[in-house]
Design an enzyme around this catalytic site. Structure first.
Site, mmCIF file in Angstrom:
data_model
loop_
_atom_site.group_PDB
_atom_site.id
_atom_site.type_symbol
_atom_site.label_atom_id
_atom_site.label_comp_id
_atom_site.label_asym_id
_atom_site.label_seq_id
_atom_site.Cartn_x
_atom_site.Cartn_y
_atom_site.Cartn_z
ATOM 1 C CG ASP A 183 -20.316 108.114 67.104
ATOM 2 O OD1 ASP A 183 -20.699 107.713 68.066
ATOM 3 O OD2 ASP A 183 -19.041 108.183 66.956
ATOM 4 C CG HIS A 241 -16.492 106.707 69.126
ATOM 5 N ND1 HIS A 241 -17.728 106.835 68.841
ATOM 6 C CD2 HIS A 241 -16.225 105.671 69.969
ATOM 7 C CE1 HIS A 241 -18.287 105.873 69.271
ATOM 8 N NE2 HIS A 241 -17.241 105.298 70.349
HETATM 9 P P1 NAX Z 1 -14.958 92.506 73.491
HETATM 10 O O1 NAX Z 1 -14.123 92.636 74.760
HETATM 11 O O2 NAX Z 1 -16.042 91.572 73.259
HETATM 12 O O3 NAX Z 1 -13.629 91.938 72.404
HETATM 13 C C1 NAX Z 1 -12.142 92.487 72.579
HETATM 14 C C2 NAX Z 1 -11.464 91.319 72.030
HETATM 15 O O4 NAX Z 1 -10.238 92.040 71.877
HETATM 16 C C3 NAX Z 1 -11.366 90.460 73.148
HETATM 17 O O5 NAX Z 1 -11.510 89.055 72.436
HETATM 18 C C4 NAX Z 1 -9.709 90.602 73.643
HETATM 19 O O6 NAX Z 1 -9.289 89.354 73.858
HETATM 20 C C5 NAX Z 1 -9.101 91.150 72.299
HETATM 21 N N1 NAX Z 1 -7.993 92.066 72.639
HETATM 22 C C6 NAX Z 1 -7.804 92.828 73.580
HETATM 23 N N2 NAX Z 1 -6.668 93.193 73.471
HETATM 24 C C7 NAX Z 1 -5.992 92.870 72.543
HETATM 25 C C8 NAX Z 1 -4.730 92.922 71.761
HETATM 26 N N3 NAX Z 1 -3.878 93.640 72.523
HETATM 27 N N4 NAX Z 1 -4.542 92.378 70.666
HETATM 28 C C9 NAX Z 1 -5.610 91.584 69.973
HETATM 29 N N5 NAX Z 1 -6.570 91.330 70.704
HETATM 30 C C10 NAX Z 1 -6.884 92.002 71.847
HETATM 31 O O7 NAX Z 1 -15.085 93.914 73.047
HETATM 32 P P2 NAX Z 1 -15.897 94.426 71.798
HETATM 33 O O8 NAX Z 1 -17.382 94.807 72.306
HETATM 34 O O9 NAX Z 1 -15.605 93.789 70.608
HETATM 35 O O10 NAX Z 1 -15.382 96.298 71.523
HETATM 36 C C11 NAX Z 1 -14.150 96.259 71.030
HETATM 37 C C12 NAX Z 1 -13.765 97.496 71.028
HETATM 38 O O11 NAX Z 1 -14.635 98.317 70.370
HETATM 39 C C13 NAX Z 1 -13.876 98.210 72.672
HETATM 40 O O12 NAX Z 1 -12.798 98.849 72.814
HETATM 41 C C14 NAX Z 1 -15.049 99.037 72.453
HETATM 42 O O13 NAX Z 1 -14.963 100.237 73.327
HETATM 43 C C15 NAX Z 1 -14.922 99.601 71.137
HETATM 44 N N6 NAX Z 1 -16.099 100.192 70.549
HETATM 45 C C16 NAX Z 1 -15.835 101.124 69.429
HETATM 46 C C17 NAX Z 1 -17.070 101.858 68.950
HETATM 47 C C18 NAX Z 1 -16.878 102.941 67.846
HETATM 48 O O14 NAX Z 1 -17.799 103.432 67.280
HETATM 49 N N7 NAX Z 1 -15.488 103.354 67.821
HETATM 50 C C19 NAX Z 1 -18.206 101.358 69.392
HETATM 51 C C20 NAX Z 1 -18.450 100.164 69.596
HETATM 52 C C21 NAX Z 1 -17.376 99.627 70.812
HETATM 53 O O15 NAX Z 1 -17.808 100.363 71.782
#
Ligand code: NAX
Length: 331
Positions: A161, A189
């Site tokens: 952000d 966030h």
């Molecule tokens: P993806 O869905 O591409 O990847 C997430 C990965 O996490 C998947 O491969 C899944 O298998 C794995 N996963 C799920 N649960 C798990 C667990 N309990 N243990 C280990 N692995 C697990 O998502 P991606 O685009 O990489 O985003 C990841 C996270 O970042 C999401 O929650 C998203 O909302 C968050 N974000 C946060 C941001 C921030 O500024 N704080 C911005 C970007 C993003 O939106």
């Protein structure tokens, strides 16, 4: 040839979008230093382990001199064992029709488990950055699970952000991003977060003297930053990944190396500063000292409008905390 002792860096959700953009720069030394060997400990869900194996092959194929080893696993305790730095990226995404409360609770369960596992096996000094959403509340939950590791070691990411705000302001003012200082994101966030431009400076001058278009600052600027995630999903068909990974790199890099007095946005455990409830993980302007300890910047003056905006975001965090309170009882 690197001579330092390798550090252990855990990344969850390592086969996901952000994970894929994050782990290569870590292995290349962009986060912990070009002389700091690393052992990457990658955690995924069992269903994503095959994909993770492919990512591991690619990592090894880069031939990075700093990459000592890669451990790919679906076991939390293996991933967090002796970790010095932990990126909690993996979380359950919100799907169509899902209530916000359900998302909070589903993720709450993940972060209860991971908080406990970190407390059991990670290094006591480990620095934990939660990226997986809702990241402030996920970090809050994980921090509540610790007995050995200090709660203040848990932080959440609002650096994306901040970077988004800097990009908008630098474009508007026609200056390099590096000319803008003292720009910090406050709160959650989420679309309620507040990028405070009222205390920011451009080349040492108050930003509001350089950007005098107050209608833009209070209107389009805030809206663009607050809604940027949504705009990227609409344009790309997927949520932001490379920019999010880059922000995670910035956050951990600055926490690890120090900021030399510069302000950075970090969602950290509140000590009651600015009237925020103690224990809540919320974004403040922070500095990091040469020992890797962060400090909430004190004495920042927020006018009544800014205070109202911060309060709205704090209120949202309190609501999130209330949603997960039941989960935490007896966890
Ligand atoms: P993806 O869905 O591409 O990847 C997430 C990965 O996490 C998947 O491969 C899944 O298998 C794995 N996963 C799920 N649960 C798990 C667990 N309990 N243990 C280990 N692995 C697990 O998502 P991606 O685009 O990489 O985003 C990841 C996270 O970042 C999401 O929650 C998203 O909302 C968050 N974000 C946060 C941001 C921030 O500024 N704080 C911005 C970007 C993003 O939106």
């Amino acid at each position: 040839m690197a001579t330092k002792k390798p550090i252990r860096v855990a990344v969850t959700g390592a086969a996901g979008q952000i994970g894929y953009s994050l782990i290569f720069p870590i292995a290349a030394g962009d986060v912990f230093g070009k002389d700091q060997p690393v052992i990457l400990q990658l955690l995924e869900l069992p269903i994503a382990l095959t994909g993770l194996k492919g990512v591991e092959m690619e990592l090894r194929d880069c031939g990075h001199a700093l990459l000592v080893d890669v451990i790919s696993t679906d076991d939390e305790r293996t991933a967090f064992k002796d970790a010095d730095a932990i990126f909690l990226v993996g979380s359950k995404p919100r799907v169509a029709g899902m209530e916000r409360g359900d998302l909070l609770k589903d993720n709450g369960r993940i972060f209860i488990g991971q908080g406990k596992a970190i407390d059991e096996v990670a290094a006591e000094t480990c620095k934990v950055l939660v990226v997986g959403n809702p990241c402030n509340t996920n970090a809050f939950i994980a921090s509540q699970m610790t007995k050995r590791i200090p709660r203040r070691n848990f932080t959440a990411m609002t650096r994306l952000d901040q970077n988004r705000a800097l990009a908008q302001l630098s474009q508007k003012a026609g200056v390099a991003v590096t000319e803008i200082t003292d720009l910090a994101v406050w709160g959650n966030h989420s679309p309620t977060m507040y990028p405070d431009f009222t205390n920011a400076k451009i080349s040492g001058r108050p930003l509001t003297e350089v950007i005098t278009d107050t209608e833009w600052l209070n209107g389009a600027f805030l809206k663009t930053v607050q809604q940027r995630g949504k705009a990227i999903i609409e344009a790309r068909g997927k949520s932001s990944a490379a920019s999010a990974a880059w922000a995670a790199i910035d956050h951990m890099h600055d926490w690890w190396h120090g900021t030399n007095g510069a302000w950075v946005s970090m969602a950290v455990i509140s000590d009651g500063s600015y009237g925020t409830p103690e224990g809540l993980i919320t974004s403040f302007p922070c500095t990091v000292d040469a020992n890797g300890q962060y400090h909430i910047v004190q004495g920042v003056v927020l006018d009544a409008t800014a205070q109202g905006r911060v309060q709205a975001s704090i209120d949202e965090l309190l609501e999130e905390r209330a949603f997960v309170a039941e989960l935490l009882t007896g966890a």
